[in-house]
Design an enzyme around this catalytic site. Structure first.
Site, PDB file in Angstrom:
ATOM      1  N   GLY A 149       0.881  -1.264   0.011  1.00 50.26           N
ATOM      2  CA  GLY A 149       0.028   0.193  -0.113  1.00 50.26           C
ATOM      3  C   GLY A 149       0.919   1.102  -0.037  1.00 50.26           C
ATOM      4  N   VAL A 181       3.491  -6.060   2.672  1.00 49.53           N
ATOM      5  CA  VAL A 181       3.200  -7.173   3.598  1.00 49.53           C
ATOM      6  C   VAL A 181       3.627  -8.551   2.986  1.00 49.53           C
ATOM      7  CG1 VAL A 181       1.316  -8.310   4.765  1.00 49.53           C
ATOM      8  CG2 VAL A 181       1.021  -5.958   4.156  1.00 49.53           C
ATOM      9  N   ASP A 195      -8.110   4.222   6.373  1.00 47.79           N
ATOM     10  CA  ASP A 195      -8.068   3.763   5.117  1.00 47.79           C
ATOM     11  C   ASP A 195      -8.886   2.591   5.016  1.00 47.79           C
ATOM     12  OD1 ASP A 195      -7.076   3.598   2.357  1.00 47.79           O
ATOM     13  OD2 ASP A 195      -5.406   2.472   2.911  1.00 47.79           O
ATOM     14  N   LYS A 215     -11.305   0.387   3.189  1.00 45.85           N
ATOM     15  CA  LYS A 215     -11.875   0.069   1.785  1.00 45.85           C
ATOM     16  C   LYS A 215     -11.897  -1.308   1.478  1.00 45.85           C
ATOM     17  CE  LYS A 215      -6.993   0.627   0.290  1.00 45.85           C
ATOM     18  NZ  LYS A 215      -6.098   1.511  -0.442  1.00 45.85           N
ATOM     19  N   PRO A 216     -12.741  -1.806   0.489  1.00 46.41           N
ATOM     20  CA  PRO A 216     -12.866  -3.231   0.487  1.00 46.41           C
ATOM     21  C   PRO A 216     -11.454  -4.218   0.526  1.00 46.41           C
ATOM     22  CG  PRO A 216     -14.013  -1.842  -1.079  1.00 46.41           C
ATOM     23  CD  PRO A 216     -13.315  -1.000  -0.308  1.00 46.41           C
ATOM     24  N   ASN A 227      -8.885  -3.687   2.200  1.00 45.43           N
ATOM     25  CA  ASN A 227      -8.479  -3.757   3.611  1.00 45.43           C
ATOM     26  C   ASN A 227      -9.109  -4.488   4.600  1.00 45.43           C
ATOM     27  OD1 ASN A 227      -6.062  -2.426   2.904  1.00 45.43           O
ATOM     28  ND2 ASN A 227      -6.654  -0.341   3.779  1.00 45.43           N
TER      29      ASN A 227
END
Length: 164
Positions: free
Chosen positions: A25, A30, A149, A151-152, A154
């Site tokens: 991101g 990750v 943040d 959002k779909p 996350n």
């Protein structure tokens, strides 16, 4: 594996074995890793070096401290955190530091993945996911944490539950 990821893997090798990148991101990348100490799969979120150079590590360090305070069934828990420091060929401390934190590796899709696969969700699923995300955010807000943040991408859907 990128050169950056290889240096990270070397720096964390005593405790974690980096398997592959899971995603990235604006602030961090990750990685899926194996926790050698506890013999389990984990996700390691590492502050990107370009971000650390531009804005320092303070915001990421705050994120770690906030995540460590939260204990809710719809919020991914924090297992570990720290700094991994590179070493030079002579064994001395290197110049590069990786700031990271460790979460459980969860199988499942993100909400974005599910929406792309199915187009739309049944009303019951939409209501349940919304309720679980709202419960997680309410809990976080009551503990002084604001997720900036949502959002779909996350929201992870794991074993029938939404995780933030």
């Amino acid at each position: 594996m990128t050169e950056y990821a290889a240096r990270l893997a070397t720096s964390l090798a005593e405790r974690y074995r980096i398997e592959r990148e899971l995603g990235h991101g604006g602030m961090a990348t990750v990685y899926l890793a194996h926790d050698r100490k506890h013999d389990r799969e984990v996700a390691i979120k590492v502050l990107r070096d370009d971000v650390a150079g531009m804005m320092g590590a303070e915001r990421f360090t705050r994120e770690i401290r906030m995540a460590a305070r939260l204990n809710h069934p719809n919020i991914l828990p924090l297992h570990d955190s720290g700094e991994a420091i590179t070493t030079n060929a002579d064994g001395s401390r290197g110049a590069e530091t990786f700031l990271y934190y460790v979460m459980p590796a969860m199988e499942g899709l993100t909400l974005r993945d599910r929406l792309q696969n199915e187009g739309h969700l049944p009303v019951e699923d939409s209501v349940r996911i919304t309720r679980e995300v709202a419960d997680a955010l309410d809990y976080a807000h009551r503990h002084g944490v604001v997720h900036r943040d949502i959002k779909p991408e996350n929201i992870l859907l794991h074993d029938g539950s939404a995780l933030v």
